[in-house]
Design an enzyme around this catalytic site. Structure first.
Site, mmCIF file in Angstrom:
data_model
loop_
_atom_site.group_PDB
_atom_site.id
_atom_site.type_symbol
_atom_site.label_atom_id
_atom_site.label_comp_id
_atom_site.label_asym_id
_atom_site.label_seq_id
_atom_site.Cartn_x
_atom_site.Cartn_y
_atom_site.Cartn_z
ATOM 1 N N CYS A 1 18.242 -4.648 26.497
ATOM 2 C CA CYS A 1 19.546 -5.026 25.962
ATOM 3 C C CYS A 1 19.298 -6.103 24.899
ATOM 4 C CB CYS A 1 20.394 -5.586 27.094
ATOM 5 S SG CYS A 1 21.972 -6.272 26.563
ATOM 6 N N CYS B 1 21.151 -2.217 19.039
ATOM 7 C CA CYS B 1 21.772 -2.220 20.370
ATOM 8 C C CYS B 1 21.207 -0.979 21.039
ATOM 9 C CB CYS B 1 23.289 -2.117 20.244
ATOM 10 S SG CYS B 1 24.115 -1.689 21.806
HETATM 11 N N1 DGL Z 1 22.952 -2.209 25.098
HETATM 12 C C1 DGL Z 1 23.178 -3.559 24.838
HETATM 13 C C2 DGL Z 1 22.400 -4.078 23.649
HETATM 14 O O1 DGL Z 1 21.326 -3.618 23.400
HETATM 15 C C3 DGL Z 1 24.525 -4.177 25.012
HETATM 16 C C4 DGL Z 1 25.752 -3.395 24.820
HETATM 17 C C5 DGL Z 1 26.943 -4.178 25.322
HETATM 18 O O2 DGL Z 1 27.102 -4.244 26.555
HETATM 19 O O3 DGL Z 1 27.673 -4.756 24.511
HETATM 20 O O4 DGL Z 1 22.814 -4.970 22.972
#
Ligand code: DGL
Length: 262
Positions: free
Chosen positions: A72, A181
């Protein structure tokens, strides 16, 4: 079982897990999605920190992971040092692939497509300063694309959201887009199909190589056998369970974690 744990606010980390799994299919892996507090990209920094710590406490107690991948960008660009100081487990973080993008771009115009939290982080600014100082980097925060990716993995159409973001990218006249993301690489085949001339860059393959190299360098006492366990918080989610079952997660668990909820 002493698995590699791959963690995200939701399904995004599956894009990283797939790269790890393709490279190291015999490792036991666990995946953890914190749907109850998602999306992280809309939370304050202190809310993200409290929640990630609550989930890490549970994951460590329940799974005893030998290596944790924070799949993340939103959490990694904020918290990696805090997590490393707090837990005696190696952590691998996922951050936007700015360096790769800077090496690929020909017109020196890059778009960073990420959550609102990631685009404004000091960590992200430092990556851009260090690796893409000679490029024009447009920051494009698109939190709603996280919802689109979640819909996509549950078999729903995402044409409207995709068209909206492609129109914004077209206006920037970039030749390289950083999918900053982990949810966004889930949509990469669609992006590539619509705009084949653009480099769509993410960190997944590099993270898989990093995990492989750590496994070679250190005795992490990871278990092998290819066991796959998926854990998630929030409401019961049959479409998601079906999605991860298709990926080979034979065991699925729903966790009730109220600590740190925003
Ligand atoms: N998948 C996550 C990232 O890489 C976060 C997405 C979220 O929950 O806003 O930032």
């Amino acid at each position: 079982m002493r698995p590699v744990l791959v963690f995200d606010s939701g399904s995004g980390g599956l894009s990283v897990w797939q790269e790890i799994n393709a490279r190291l299919p015999d490792l036991d892996t666990a995946y953890c999605a914190d749907f109850a507090a998602a999306p992280y990209g809309m939370l304050t920094d202190s809310a993200i920190e409290a929640r990630v710590i609550a989930v890490m406490d549970q994951a460590r107690a329940a799974l005893d992971p030998g290596l944790i991948v924070i799949a993340c960008n939103t959490a990694s660009t904020l918290l990696l040092d805090t997590l490393r100081a707090r837990y005696p487990v190696p952590f691998v973080g996922v951050v936007p692939a700015i360096k790769t993008a800077a090496a690929l771009t020909r017109n020196k115009r890059i778009c960073l497509l990420a959550t609102p939290a990631t685009v404004k982080r000091a960590y992200t600014e430092e990556l851009i300063r260090q690796f893409a100082g000679d490029c024009e980097v447009s920051r494009l925060p698109r939190g709603e694309l996280v919802h689109a990716a979640e819909a996509f993995v549950r078999g729903k159409p995402v044409d409207t959201e995709l068209s909206a973001v492609l129109a914004q990218i077209d206006r920037l006249a970039v030749d390289t887009v950083v999918l900053g993301c982990t949810h966004f690489p889930l949509l990469k085949p669609l992006f590539q199909q619509e705009r084949p001339d653009i480099h769509w860059v993410d960190s997944g393959a590099a993270i898989a190589r990093r995990v492989e190299s750590l496994c070679g360098q250190q005795d992490l006492r990871l278990s092998v056998g290819g066991t796959r366990l998926a854990c998630y918080t929030g409401a019961e989610d049959e479409p998601w369970e079906a999605c991860v079952a298709d990926l080979g997660f034979a065991q699925r668990l729903r966790w009730d974690i109220s600590a740190g909820l925003p």
